[in-house]
Design a protein around this motif. Structure first.
Motif, PDB file in Angstrom:
ATOM      1  N   PRO A 124       0.780  -1.240   0.000  1.00 41.19           N
ATOM      2  CA  PRO A 124       0.000   0.000   0.000  1.00 41.19           C
ATOM      3  C   PRO A 124       0.812   1.291   0.000  1.00 41.19           C
ATOM      4  O   PRO A 124       0.298   2.333  -0.396  1.00 41.19           O
ATOM      5  N   LEU A 125       2.085   1.240   0.454  1.00 46.25           N
ATOM      6  CA  LEU A 125       2.864   2.476   0.551  1.00 46.25           C
ATOM      7  C   LEU A 125       4.209   2.316  -0.153  1.00 46.25           C
ATOM      8  O   LEU A 125       4.962   1.385   0.142  1.00 46.25           O
ATOM      9  N   VAL A 126       4.496   3.239  -1.055  1.00 47.09           N
ATOM     10  CA  VAL A 126       5.822   3.351  -1.653  1.00 47.09           C
ATOM     11  C   VAL A 126       6.492   4.578  -1.057  1.00 47.09           C
ATOM     12  O   VAL A 126       5.916   5.672  -1.055  1.00 47.09           O
ATOM     13  N   VAL A 127       7.686   4.392  -0.517  1.00 48.27           N
ATOM     14  CA  VAL A 127       8.485   5.502   0.001  1.00 48.27           C
ATOM     15  C   VAL A 127       9.589   5.776  -1.010  1.00 48.27           C
ATOM     16  O   VAL A 127      10.347   4.866  -1.366  1.00 48.27           O
ATOM     17  N   THR A 128       9.667   6.996  -1.488  1.00 47.75           N
ATOM     18  CA  THR A 128      10.740   7.372  -2.415  1.00 47.75           C
ATOM     19  C   THR A 128      11.514   8.529  -1.816  1.00 47.75           C
ATOM     20  O   THR A 128      10.942   9.379  -1.130  1.00 47.75           O
ATOM     21  N   GLU A 129      12.824   8.520  -2.023  1.00 50.98           N
ATOM     22  CA  GLU A 129      13.639   9.580  -1.430  1.00 50.98           C
ATOM     23  C   GLU A 129      14.651  10.088  -2.444  1.00 50.98           C
ATOM     24  O   GLU A 129      15.126   9.337  -3.286  1.00 50.98           O
ATOM     25  N   GLY A 130      14.943  11.391  -2.346  1.00 53.18           N
ATOM     26  CA  GLY A 130      15.914  11.988  -3.251  1.00 53.18           C
ATOM     27  C   GLY A 130      15.962  13.496  -3.095  1.00 53.18           C
ATOM     28  O   GLY A 130      15.103  14.106  -2.441  1.00 53.18           O
ATOM     29  N   ASN A 131      16.951  14.108  -3.717  1.00 60.12           N
ATOM     30  CA  ASN A 131      17.165  15.542  -3.560  1.00 60.12           C
ATOM     31  C   ASN A 131      16.083  16.403  -4.191  1.00 60.12           C
ATOM     32  O   ASN A 131      15.751  17.474  -3.673  1.00 60.12           O
ATOM     33  N   TYR A 132      15.539  15.973  -5.323  1.00 60.55           N
ATOM     34  CA  TYR A 132      14.804  16.913  -6.173  1.00 60.55           C
ATOM     35  C   TYR A 132      13.302  16.635  -6.260  1.00 60.55           C
ATOM     36  O   TYR A 132      12.664  16.980  -7.250  1.00 60.55           O
ATOM     37  N   LEU A 133      12.722  16.079  -5.225  1.00 59.15           N
ATOM     38  CA  LEU A 133      11.295  15.779  -5.246  1.00 59.15           C
ATOM     39  C   LEU A 133      10.439  17.042  -5.282  1.00 59.15           C
ATOM     40  O   LEU A 133       9.301  17.012  -5.749  1.00 59.15           O
ATOM     41  N   LEU A 134      10.977  18.146  -4.794  1.00 53.92           N
ATOM     42  CA  LEU A 134      10.240  19.412  -4.786  1.00 53.92           C
ATOM     43  C   LEU A 134      10.714  20.366  -5.873  1.00 53.92           C
ATOM     44  O   LEU A 134      10.167  21.471  -6.006  1.00 53.92           O
ATOM     45  N   HIS A 135      11.691  19.957  -6.636  1.00 46.75           N
ATOM     46  CA  HIS A 135      12.233  20.812  -7.693  1.00 46.75           C
ATOM     47  C   HIS A 135      11.151  21.033  -8.746  1.00 46.75           C
ATOM     48  O   HIS A 135      10.424  20.108  -9.113  1.00 46.75           O
ATOM     49  N   ASP A 136      11.023  22.256  -9.229  1.00 43.77           N
ATOM     50  CA  ASP A 136       9.923  22.561 -10.151  1.00 43.77           C
ATOM     51  C   ASP A 136      10.398  23.147 -11.475  1.00 43.77           C
ATOM     52  O   ASP A 136       9.644  23.828 -12.167  1.00 43.77           O
ATOM     53  N   ASP A 137      11.631  22.843 -11.837  1.00 43.34           N
ATOM     54  CA  ASP A 137      12.186  23.341 -13.092  1.00 43.34           C
ATOM     55  C   ASP A 137      12.067  22.278 -14.175  1.00 43.34           C
ATOM     56  O   ASP A 137      12.510  21.139 -13.992  1.00 43.34           O
ATOM     57  N   GLY A 138      11.481  22.625 -15.304  1.00 40.25           N
ATOM     58  CA  GLY A 138      11.397  21.713 -16.433  1.00 40.25           C
ATOM     59  C   GLY A 138      10.666  20.431 -16.083  1.00 40.25           C
ATOM     60  O   GLY A 138       9.624  20.447 -15.424  1.00 40.25           O
ATOM     61  N   PRO A 139      11.202  19.282 -16.514  1.00 34.96           N
ATOM     62  CA  PRO A 139      10.512  18.009 -16.282  1.00 34.96           C
ATOM     63  C   PRO A 139      10.375  17.626 -14.816  1.00 34.96           C
ATOM     64  O   PRO A 139       9.518  16.814 -14.467  1.00 34.96           O
ATOM     65  N   TRP A 140      11.191  18.222 -13.944  1.00 38.11           N
ATOM     66  CA  TRP A 140      11.071  17.913 -12.517  1.00 38.11           C
ATOM     67  C   TRP A 140       9.723  18.368 -11.954  1.00 38.11           C
ATOM     68  O   TRP A 140       9.268  17.846 -10.930  1.00 38.11           O
ATOM     69  N   ALA A 141       9.067  19.315 -12.600  1.00 41.13           N
ATOM     70  CA  ALA A 141       7.768  19.779 -12.116  1.00 41.13           C
ATOM     71  C   ALA A 141       6.721  18.674 -12.132  1.00 41.13           C
ATOM     72  O   ALA A 141       5.690  18.791 -11.456  1.00 41.13           O
ATOM     73  N   ARG A 142       6.958  17.599 -12.864  1.00 42.62           N
ATOM     74  CA  ARG A 142       6.012  16.490 -12.911  1.00 42.62           C
ATOM     75  C   ARG A 142       6.039  15.655 -11.639  1.00 42.62           C
ATOM     76  O   ARG A 142       5.093  14.898 -11.376  1.00 42.62           O
ATOM     77  N   ILE A 143       7.105  15.762 -10.842  1.00 42.21           N
ATOM     78  CA  ILE A 143       7.296  14.822  -9.733  1.00 42.21           C
ATOM     79  C   ILE A 143       6.368  15.123  -8.558  1.00 42.21           C
ATOM     80  O   ILE A 143       5.688  14.230  -8.038  1.00 42.21           O
ATOM     81  N   ARG A 144       6.319  16.364  -8.099  1.00 42.63           N
ATOM     82  CA  ARG A 144       5.558  16.681  -6.877  1.00 42.63           C
ATOM     83  C   ARG A 144       4.097  16.248  -6.958  1.00 42.63           C
ATOM     84  O   ARG A 144       3.572  15.697  -5.966  1.00 42.63           O
ATOM     85  N   PRO A 145       3.385  16.441  -8.075  1.00 40.07           N
ATOM     86  CA  PRO A 145       1.984  16.017  -8.121  1.00 40.07           C
ATOM     87  C   PRO A 145       1.785  14.501  -8.022  1.00 40.07           C
ATOM     88  O   PRO A 145       0.667  14.052  -7.746  1.00 40.07           O
ATOM     89  N   LEU A 146       2.848  13.744  -8.210  1.00 39.37           N
ATOM     90  CA  LEU A 146       2.745  12.282  -8.135  1.00 39.37           C
ATOM     91  C   LEU A 146       2.956  11.754  -6.719  1.00 39.37           C
ATOM     92  O   LEU A 146       2.868  10.549  -6.491  1.00 39.37           O
ATOM     93  N   LEU A 147       3.226  12.653  -5.763  1.00 36.01           N
ATOM     94  CA  LEU A 147       3.515  12.260  -4.386  1.00 36.01           C
ATOM     95  C   LEU A 147       2.391  12.729  -3.470  1.00 36.01           C
ATOM     96  O   LEU A 147       1.979  13.886  -3.513  1.00 36.01           O
ATOM     97  N   ASP A 148       1.898  11.827  -2.625  1.00 37.53           N
ATOM     98  CA  ASP A 148       0.810  12.179  -1.708  1.00 37.53           C
ATOM     99  C   ASP A 148       1.289  13.105  -0.595  1.00 37.53           C
ATOM    100  O   ASP A 148       0.558  14.002  -0.172  1.00 37.53           O
ATOM    101  N   GLU A 149       2.491  12.854  -0.099  1.00 39.06           N
ATOM    102  CA  GLU A 149       3.119  13.744   0.886  1.00 39.06           C
ATOM    103  C   GLU A 149       4.605  13.814   0.578  1.00 39.06           C
ATOM    104  O   GLU A 149       5.191  12.851   0.066  1.00 39.06           O
TER     105      GLU A 149
END
Length: 207
Positions: A124-149
């Motif tokens: 039920p839970l996937v934990v992902t970790e990394g530096n740029y989960l909140l980065h919003d430049d270019g393609p990185w902007a796709r990441i934050r909406p895919l994370l529940d918290e």
């Protein structure tokens, strides 16, 4: 990092709802303790959680050399954010009976290894970790909406730098070289990560 805080474990446990899939992101600057906390959480939650690191999407060393970016490995453009977003999309919507295989990063080789992390559909839970989960430049902007918290780890800067230097030494750099790399590349990345802290759901001070 000290023993996991019970409040963090309970917050993660609340996301591990059987029959549903949530994705929890843990971010912060290099050396913040992201992989340690993520590992503690998934160990404590056992079969309810799987750990999928962002570092599995490092570009290969040969490709970084071809692109002329090997000297700043760890910067946003030394990863494959499109591939990471595609994986997170699959993880958010598991297919019945289909195990998703995620890559991992082998620090002894300094390379990503494909197909290293199995994520069965019933977890039920996937934990992902990394530096740029909140980065919003270019393609990185796709990441934050895919994370529940997303939790942002904020350790004491001096402790974090010392931990980073020691880690580079453990993985083969001489101490002078490790200090140069941390004061240069790692700290530039840390400043970039810190600018997006306000996008986190929770800021976690680390003693």
């Amino acid at each position: 990092m000290p023993e996991i805080q019970s409040s963090l474990l309970e917050r993660a446990r609340a996301l591990a709802v059987p029959g549903r899939r949530h994705v929890l992101g843990i971010t912060g600057p290099p050396g913040a303790g992201k992989s340690t906390l993520a590992g503690q959480l998934t160990d404590a939650l056992g079969p309810l959680a799987a750990l999928v690191p962002m570092d599995g999407f490092h570009l290969a060393g040969a490709e970084l050399r071809r692109l002329g970016r090997a000297h700043r490995k760890g910067a946003p453009d030394t990863f494959d954010p499109h591939g990471y977003a595609a994986l997170l999309t699959r993880l958010r919507t598991p297919e019945p009976g289909v195990t998703v295989y995620a890559p991992a990063f082998d620090r002894s080789l300094e390379e990503a290894i494909a197909g290293s992390v199995p994520v069965p559909p019933g977890i039920p839970l996937v934990v992902t970790e990394g530096n740029y989960l909140l980065h919003d430049d270019g393609p990185w902007a796709r990441i934050r909406p895919l994370l529940d918290e997303v939790w942002y780890l904020e350790p004491d800067p001096a402790v974090r730098v010392r931990r980073l230097i020691d880690r580079h030494v453990r993985h083969g750099r001489d101490r002078a070289g490790a200090e140069r790399w941390v004061r240069g590349s790692d700290e530039l990345n840390a400043e970039l990560v810190a600018r997006r802290k306000n996008r986190a759901d929770l800021v976690v001070p680390i003693d």
